[in-house]
Motif scaffolding. Sequence first.
Motif, PDB file in Angstrom:
ATOM      1  N   ASN A 213       0.830  -1.179  -0.071  1.00  0.00           N
ATOM      2  CA  ASN A 213       0.148   0.068  -0.083  1.00  0.00           C
ATOM      3  C   ASN A 213       0.904   1.292  -0.078  1.00  0.00           C
ATOM      4  O   ASN A 213       0.616   2.035  -0.704  1.00  0.00           O
ATOM      5  CB  ASN A 213      -0.874  -0.039   1.189  1.00  0.00           C
ATOM      6  N   PRO A 264      -7.604   1.312  -1.228  1.00  0.00           N
ATOM      7  CA  PRO A 264      -7.837  -0.163  -0.710  1.00  0.00           C
ATOM      8  C   PRO A 264      -8.509  -0.764  -1.585  1.00  0.00           C
ATOM      9  O   PRO A 264      -8.434  -2.083  -1.754  1.00  0.00           O
ATOM     10  CB  PRO A 264      -8.667   0.408   0.746  1.00  0.00           C
ATOM     11  N   LEU A 267      -6.351  -2.064  -4.327  1.00  0.00           N
ATOM     12  CA  LEU A 267      -5.334  -3.118  -3.726  1.00  0.00           C
ATOM     13  C   LEU A 267      -6.144  -4.431  -3.730  1.00  0.00           C
ATOM     14  O   LEU A 267      -5.457  -5.474  -4.191  1.00  0.00           O
ATOM     15  CB  LEU A 267      -4.769  -2.641  -2.551  1.00  0.00           C
TER      16      LEU A 267
END
Length: 544
Positions: A213, A264, A267
């Motif tokens: 991330n 988020p 990913l």
Amino acid sequence: MDGINLPAMLGGIGLFLLGMTMMTDGLKLAVGPAFSRLLHAWTATRWRGLLFGILATALVQSSTAITVATIGFVNAGLLSLGQSLWVIFGANVGTTFTAWLVAVIGFKFKLDAAALPLIGIGILLRMSGQETRRGAIGGVIGGFGILFLGLGFLQQAFTGGSSLELGTLSGQGIWSLLAFVLAGTLLTILMQASAAVLAIILTLAEAGVLPLNEAAAAVIGANIGTTATALLAAIGATPNARRAALAHVLFNVLTAVVALISLPLLLALIASLLAWLGSGNQPAVGLALFHTLFSVLGVLLMLPLASHLSNFLGQRFRTGEEDICRPHYIDRNVGSVPSLAVDALHREISRLGNIVLDIARRRSSTDGAGPATWPRVNPFPPLSRAILDFVAGVNRHPMPQDTARNLATLLRVHRYYDTCHELCAELGPIHSTLPALAAPDLVDGGRALAAQAALLFERLDPLLPERGLPEAEALTSFELDYHALKAKLLEAGAAGSIPIEQMDEVMSGFSALRRLLEQANKAARTLATLAPVAGSAPVVLENA
């Protein structure tokens, strides 16, 4: 930084940048003028422009080069601002090819084994034919090898990277992400090469130094950092160049904001895709996929917004009539691509010719208004100086022989127009002394000759091509009438019908007019040997 081999890292970055530069320069020279034709042919619709931007950037490995070329076509009037936007958007997607190159090839093969032979073959080809297409292809091959050699050194630099201390940046939630966005942005601004920054980020992620991330946040930052080059290029550039640069900035910033907000989700989607493909834990591939996804997402966001963005940009950097003294088609951006520079220079010199011939028409007028009808500001000197500076800048770049010949031809035309401008200063007696002669037949003959020259100037004006170049008979007729008027002036002066001083002044003015017409004719017929210029409007000079 105990886990980093600093010399290997610095050397790897340097070799990577050198390889990228060699590849870009080699491809630009190898493609040559064909690049201009392709860009013009492949931007008729938004989808073709987008596809061209993607493929060209993937090939040239430089979104900056494609953006500069696009700006050149906008400046030259061959592309609308709306068309150019889609090439710029495509270039941002195409630049993700670098991440795939590093992730799929760079981490899967023993780089030294492939890099060294490529370097050897490429440099031999380059040395065997400098400034030729063979040499350019050799530069591409050699640059490709040097790029992978640099990537190999980067891998060595971070082999012990697990002990790299990033605790000050990691583990702080949203603040860590913002810190890595900022780090990626600053690194790209400092290095002026997002490809090298991406290579470092992917290497750190593959070595396990950066969590996925935070590495993704750094990729977003690198994407923002590329806009610094566009902003620097826009300083002192033409209004269209500034609009294109601003479009680049707005697109990249909007894409970055959306990517960061949806990080988020993106990913998670990437993790699902990699699991479905059975790729396992491959951080570099995941980052390459992330880079591509958020770039494509940016394009999708622009689909409904592009027309509004084009209208918004069209209202920015608007120029007044005083900007007639500044170039409209040339700047240092287009000057970095010689084949584009010739097209833009053709247009700018045609505009220069239109300006000087308009000045000649006004200054040879016999209507008695004189300086009242002359331009309030003479744009020729600053524009001529800008053209010469532009040519000097273009000559610093390698170019194919046909491009160099066209550049030399345009420089010759510029010299013709420069001589025309010098002669314009000698036309004063035609409107000041001629009407004062105490010989009506000479006054009428002089006015008829000046009117004849004005019509010929319109035929020779490069921005009035619909009138067509004058026939040889028209030029011969002017020449005969000039000599007839000259003979009458000499006779009148010898007979004492007019003062000798007035005779000399009027003869000097018409002699300058004759020479000016000769130079304008040479310029027009030399320009006619090149491709015609379309889409340029005649310049309107304001009166005093």
